[in-house]
Design a protein around this motif. Structure first.
Motif, PDB file in Angstrom:
ATOM      1  N   ARG A  15       2.113  -6.675  12.512  1.00  0.00           N
ATOM      2  CA  ARG A  15       1.067  -6.325  13.522  1.00  0.00           C
ATOM      3  C   ARG A  15       1.899  -5.386  14.285  1.00  0.00           C
ATOM      4  O   ARG A  15       1.160  -4.391  14.815  1.00  0.00           O
ATOM      5  N   LEU A  16       3.207  -5.430  14.538  1.00  0.00           N
ATOM      6  CA  LEU A  16       4.043  -4.289  15.211  1.00  0.00           C
ATOM      7  C   LEU A  16       4.113  -2.914  14.631  1.00  0.00           C
ATOM      8  O   LEU A  16       3.939  -1.994  15.295  1.00  0.00           O
ATOM      9  N   LEU A  17       4.361  -3.005  13.306  1.00  0.00           N
ATOM     10  CA  LEU A  17       4.080  -1.828  12.569  1.00  0.00           C
ATOM     11  C   LEU A  17       2.741  -0.960  12.855  1.00  0.00           C
ATOM     12  O   LEU A  17       2.531   0.289  12.959  1.00  0.00           O
ATOM     13  N   ALA A  18       1.729  -1.851  12.573  1.00  0.00           N
ATOM     14  CA  ALA A  18       0.133  -1.251  12.660  1.00  0.00           C
ATOM     15  C   ALA A  18       0.164  -0.670  14.361  1.00  0.00           C
ATOM     16  O   ALA A  18      -0.345   0.493  14.004  1.00  0.00           O
ATOM     17  N   LEU A  22       3.696   2.735  12.220  1.00  0.00           N
ATOM     18  CA  LEU A  22       5.038   2.942  11.156  1.00  0.00           C
ATOM     19  C   LEU A  22       4.735   2.187   9.934  1.00  0.00           C
ATOM     20  O   LEU A  22       3.895   1.244   9.987  1.00  0.00           O
ATOM     21  N   THR A  23       5.331   2.811   8.991  1.00  0.00           N
ATOM     22  CA  THR A  23       5.271   2.122   7.695  1.00  0.00           C
ATOM     23  C   THR A  23       6.779   1.375   7.725  1.00  0.00           C
ATOM     24  O   THR A  23       7.804   1.421   8.482  1.00  0.00           O
ATOM     25  N   LEU A  24       6.731   0.346   6.843  1.00  0.00           N
ATOM     26  CA  LEU A  24       7.875  -0.413   6.638  1.00  0.00           C
ATOM     27  C   LEU A  24       9.099   0.483   6.198  1.00  0.00           C
ATOM     28  O   LEU A  24      10.428   0.210   6.765  1.00  0.00           O
ATOM     29  N   THR A  25       8.856   1.373   5.387  1.00  0.00           N
ATOM     30  CA  THR A  25       9.933   2.247   4.874  1.00  0.00           C
ATOM     31  C   THR A  25      10.430   3.288   5.859  1.00  0.00           C
ATOM     32  O   THR A  25      11.888   3.184   6.324  1.00  0.00           O
ATOM     33  N   GLU A  26       9.455   3.475   7.097  1.00  0.00           N
ATOM     34  CA  GLU A  26      10.107   4.208   8.246  1.00  0.00           C
ATOM     35  C   GLU A  26      10.923   3.303   9.156  1.00  0.00           C
ATOM     36  O   GLU A  26      11.991   3.938   9.730  1.00  0.00           O
ATOM     37  N   LEU A  27      10.334   2.098   9.113  1.00  0.00           N
ATOM     38  CA  LEU A  27      11.133   1.308   9.887  1.00  0.00           C
ATOM     39  C   LEU A  27      12.639   1.093   9.524  1.00  0.00           C
ATOM     40  O   LEU A  27      13.454   0.891  10.287  1.00  0.00           O
ATOM     41  N   ALA A  28      12.477   0.830   8.097  1.00  0.00           N
ATOM     42  CA  ALA A  28      13.836   0.714   7.541  1.00  0.00           C
ATOM     43  C   ALA A  28      14.741   1.759   7.737  1.00  0.00           C
ATOM     44  O   ALA A  28      15.960   1.535   7.817  1.00  0.00           O
ATOM     45  N   LYS A  42      10.455  -9.407   6.691  1.00  0.00           N
ATOM     46  CA  LYS A  42       8.969  -9.431   6.813  1.00  0.00           C
ATOM     47  C   LYS A  42       8.081 -10.439   6.297  1.00  0.00           C
ATOM     48  O   LYS A  42       7.103 -10.897   6.853  1.00  0.00           O
ATOM     49  N   ASN A  43       8.527 -10.962   5.055  1.00  0.00           N
ATOM     50  CA  ASN A  43       7.715 -11.833   4.205  1.00  0.00           C
ATOM     51  C   ASN A  43       8.237 -13.222   4.582  1.00  0.00           C
ATOM     52  O   ASN A  43       7.716 -14.063   3.871  1.00  0.00           O
ATOM     53  N   GLY A  44       9.129 -13.341   5.734  1.00  0.00           N
ATOM     54  CA  GLY A  44       9.430 -14.699   5.892  1.00  0.00           C
ATOM     55  C   GLY A  44      10.381 -15.186   5.122  1.00  0.00           C
ATOM     56  O   GLY A  44      10.592 -16.714   5.060  1.00  0.00           O
ATOM     57  N   CYS A  58      14.249  -4.502  17.861  1.00  0.00           N
ATOM     58  CA  CYS A  58      13.485  -4.401  19.099  1.00  0.00           C
ATOM     59  C   CYS A  58      13.556  -2.854  19.605  1.00  0.00           C
ATOM     60  O   CYS A  58      12.280  -2.543  20.508  1.00  0.00           O
ATOM     61  N   GLU A  59      14.586  -2.265  19.427  1.00  0.00           N
ATOM     62  CA  GLU A  59      14.581  -0.851  19.881  1.00  0.00           C
ATOM     63  C   GLU A  59      13.730  -0.047  19.430  1.00  0.00           C
ATOM     64  O   GLU A  59      13.024   0.857  20.224  1.00  0.00           O
ATOM     65  N   VAL A  60      13.614   0.141  18.167  1.00  0.00           N
ATOM     66  CA  VAL A  60      12.779   0.939  17.315  1.00  0.00           C
ATOM     67  C   VAL A  60      11.201   0.621  17.628  1.00  0.00           C
ATOM     68  O   VAL A  60      10.522   1.468  17.750  1.00  0.00           O
ATOM     69  N   LEU A  61      10.968  -0.688  17.745  1.00  0.00           N
ATOM     70  CA  LEU A  61       9.591  -1.237  18.117  1.00  0.00           C
ATOM     71  C   LEU A  61       9.075  -1.210  19.373  1.00  0.00           C
ATOM     72  O   LEU A  61       8.016  -1.583  19.813  1.00  0.00           O
ATOM     73  N   ASP A  62      10.197  -1.077  20.248  1.00  0.00           N
ATOM     74  CA  ASP A  62       9.909  -0.909  21.702  1.00  0.00           C
ATOM     75  C   ASP A  62       9.004  -2.364  21.924  1.00  0.00           C
ATOM     76  O   ASP A  62       8.156  -2.681  22.592  1.00  0.00           O
ATOM     77  N   CYS A  63       9.871  -3.392  21.792  1.00  0.00           N
ATOM     78  CA  CYS A  63       9.398  -4.821  21.887  1.00  0.00           C
ATOM     79  C   CYS A  63      10.551  -5.900  22.389  1.00  0.00           C
ATOM     80  O   CYS A  63      11.699  -5.141  22.440  1.00  0.00           O
TER      81      CYS A  63
END
Length: 76
Positions: A15-18, A22-28, A42-44, A58-63
């Protein structure tokens, strides 16, 4: 918590990536985690998360951590 018990913590990375476009690769790359480790989270399937990882996410996702994690209601 006995090892055979499943945890009830849910992570809301999809939800936060969407929402951030961002993609998961970019976040990584931005957080400094391997794609494999971030995918486990991500997959729990993760059993733990370091505070430094949580802070970086949290810093990267601003959350806030509560935006990223919730506990599913269930029996104790």
């Amino acid at each position: 918590m006995p090892p055979e018990e499943e945890h009830r913590v849910e992570i809301h990375l999809d939800r936060l990536l969407a929402a951030r476009g961002l993609t998961l690769t970019e976040l990584a790359d931005r957080v400094g985690l391997t794609l494999a480790n971030l995918s486990v989270l991500k997959n729990g399937r993760a059993r733990a998360i370091r505070f430094s990882t949580l802070t970086a996410l949290c810093e990267v996702l601003d959350c806030q951590p509560g935006d990223l994690l919730t506990v599913r209601v269930g029996e104790r």
